[in-house]
Design an enzyme around this catalytic site. Structure first.
Site, PDB file in Angstrom:
ATOM      1  N   ARG A   1     -12.835  53.615   2.765  1.00  0.00           N
ATOM      2  CA  ARG A   1     -13.678  54.800   2.701  1.00  0.00           C
ATOM      3  C   ARG A   1     -12.872  56.063   2.445  1.00  0.00           C
ATOM      4  O   ARG A   1     -13.439  57.132   2.302  1.00  0.00           O
ATOM      5  CB  ARG A   1     -14.403  54.964   4.031  1.00  0.00           C
TER       6      ARG A   1
ATOM      7  N   ARG B   1     -30.114  53.161  14.672  1.00  0.00           N
ATOM      8  CA  ARG B   1     -28.734  53.547  14.950  1.00  0.00           C
ATOM      9  C   ARG B   1     -28.695  55.018  15.349  1.00  0.00           C
ATOM     10  O   ARG B   1     -29.398  55.827  14.751  1.00  0.00           O
ATOM     11  CB  ARG B   1     -27.870  53.345  13.703  1.00  0.00           C
TER      12      ARG B   1
ATOM     13  N   LYS C   1     -25.611  48.488   1.465  1.00  0.00           N
ATOM     14  CA  LYS C   1     -24.388  47.664   1.478  1.00  0.00           C
ATOM     15  C   LYS C   1     -24.506  46.495   2.456  1.00  0.00           C
ATOM     16  O   LYS C   1     -24.211  45.362   2.116  1.00  0.00           O
ATOM     17  CB  LYS C   1     -23.164  48.512   1.888  1.00  0.00           C
TER      18      LYS C   1
HETATM   19  P1  AMP Z   1     -21.401  52.235   8.552  1.00  0.00           P
HETATM   20  O1  AMP Z   1     -22.093  51.254   9.417  1.00  0.00           O
HETATM   21  O2  AMP Z   1     -20.586  51.575   7.473  1.00  0.00           O
HETATM   22  O3  AMP Z   1     -22.314  53.290   8.007  1.00  0.00           O
HETATM   23  O4  AMP Z   1     -20.338  52.999   9.483  1.00  0.00           O
HETATM   24  C1  AMP Z   1     -20.749  53.767  10.603  1.00  0.00           C
HETATM   25  C2  AMP Z   1     -19.666  54.730  11.055  1.00  0.00           C
HETATM   26  O5  AMP Z   1     -18.480  54.014  11.406  1.00  0.00           O
HETATM   27  C3  AMP Z   1     -19.191  55.746  10.008  1.00  0.00           C
HETATM   28  O6  AMP Z   1     -20.030  56.868   9.943  1.00  0.00           O
HETATM   29  C4  AMP Z   1     -17.808  56.090  10.543  1.00  0.00           C
HETATM   30  O7  AMP Z   1     -17.866  56.949  11.651  1.00  0.00           O
HETATM   31  C5  AMP Z   1     -17.309  54.737  11.040  1.00  0.00           C
HETATM   32  N1  AMP Z   1     -16.644  53.962   9.958  1.00  0.00           N
HETATM   33  C6  AMP Z   1     -17.100  52.826   9.358  1.00  0.00           C
HETATM   34  N2  AMP Z   1     -16.249  52.392   8.416  1.00  0.00           N
HETATM   35  C7  AMP Z   1     -15.222  53.280   8.393  1.00  0.00           C
HETATM   36  C8  AMP Z   1     -14.036  53.410   7.626  1.00  0.00           C
HETATM   37  N3  AMP Z   1     -13.726  52.527   6.669  1.00  0.00           N
HETATM   38  N4  AMP Z   1     -13.221  54.472   7.886  1.00  0.00           N
HETATM   39  C9  AMP Z   1     -13.514  55.369   8.841  1.00  0.00           C
HETATM   40  N5  AMP Z   1     -14.611  55.318   9.594  1.00  0.00           N
HETATM   41  C10 AMP Z   1     -15.476  54.294   9.393  1.00  0.00           C
END
Ligand code: AMP
Length: 213
Positions: free
Chosen positions: A89, A156, A14
């Site tokens: 999400r 990460r 993404k």
């Molecule tokens: P990502 O970089 O999109 O994989 O997001 C990393 C982490 O941020 C996720 O595992 C969640 O802990 C938190 N996070 C990101 N986007 C959301 C969202 N829309 N709702 C809740 N938690 C989020």
């Protein structure tokens, strides 16, 4: 005005695609994950609240995430549209978004979930500009250094195998059901995520061009 959601499981690509589309269309990439990681790094009050969620791969509370998005999309650079990456999400977030605005298109990256563990574990991101690499499928020219800005590449914390597996489970339980919600609204298109970065990108461009905007 163009408002897109880049949707898909964790590590489906993404962020990589959102960054390319952002350049192509001159629209900001609004990534909740990036915003949250930034808040943690800067040790803001939001960062303090959210850190444990990020560390374990759990989703942050809807009210907090929705407020973060509302604040971000009300900034001037979002006046011509934006690319949502990692939001919504949960069904609660999707319903709040429906109240906020209309989305032109949801680009749903479809990938085999098992292949994602390997991808996530090999992922590296630039500490400075958030560019995304993969040690096997998309390595930087020089190990550990960002091609784009020379920043340091890091893994990460939530890309360790156990956390990745947990994030996939969270995706299946809480996020995948949104696909049905978007199908009912009729604004979703499936993108084959196994076609490599360029292949995925051209499918996305094709779908956006069909919007006739
Ligand atoms: P990502 O970089 O999109 O994989 O997001 C990393 C982490 O941020 C996720 O595992 C969640 O802990 C938190 N996070 C990101 N986007 C959301 C969202 N829309 N709702 C809740 N938690 C989020």
């Amino acid at each position: 005005m163009l408002k897109l959601i880049i949707f898909g499981p964790p590590s489906a690509g993404k962020g990589t695609q959102a960054q390319r589309l952002s350049k192509e269309y001159g629209l900001p990439q609004v990534s909740t994950g990036d915003l949250l990681r930034e808040a943690v790094a800067k040790q803001t009050p939001l960062g303090a609240k959210i850190k444990s969620y990020l560390d374990t791969g759990k989703l942050g509370p809807d009210d907090l995430i929705v407020q973060l998005i509302k604040d971000r999309v009300s900034k001037p650079d979002c006046s011509k549209g934006y690319l949502l990456d990692g939001f919504p999400r949960t069904m609660g977030q999707a319903k709040e978004l429906d109240k906020m605005t209309d989305i032109d298109l949801v680009l749903n990256i479809v990938v085999d979930l098992e292949s994602l563990v390997e991808r996530a574990v090999g992922r590296r991101i630039c500490k400075k500009c958030n560019a995304v690499y993969n040690v096997t499928s998309n390595p930087p020219k020089k190990t550990g250094v960002c091609d784009k800005c020379g920043g340091e590449l890091i893994q990460r914390d939530d890309d360790k195998e156990a956390t990745v597996r947990n994030r996939l489970k969270v995706y299946q339980e809480q996020t995948a059901p949104l696909i049905e919600h978007f199908r009912k609204k009729g604004n979703i298109v499936d993108i084959d995520g196994s076609k490599g970065i360029d292949g995925v990108y051209s499918q996305m461009m094709g779908a956006i061009k069909k919007l006739d905007k």
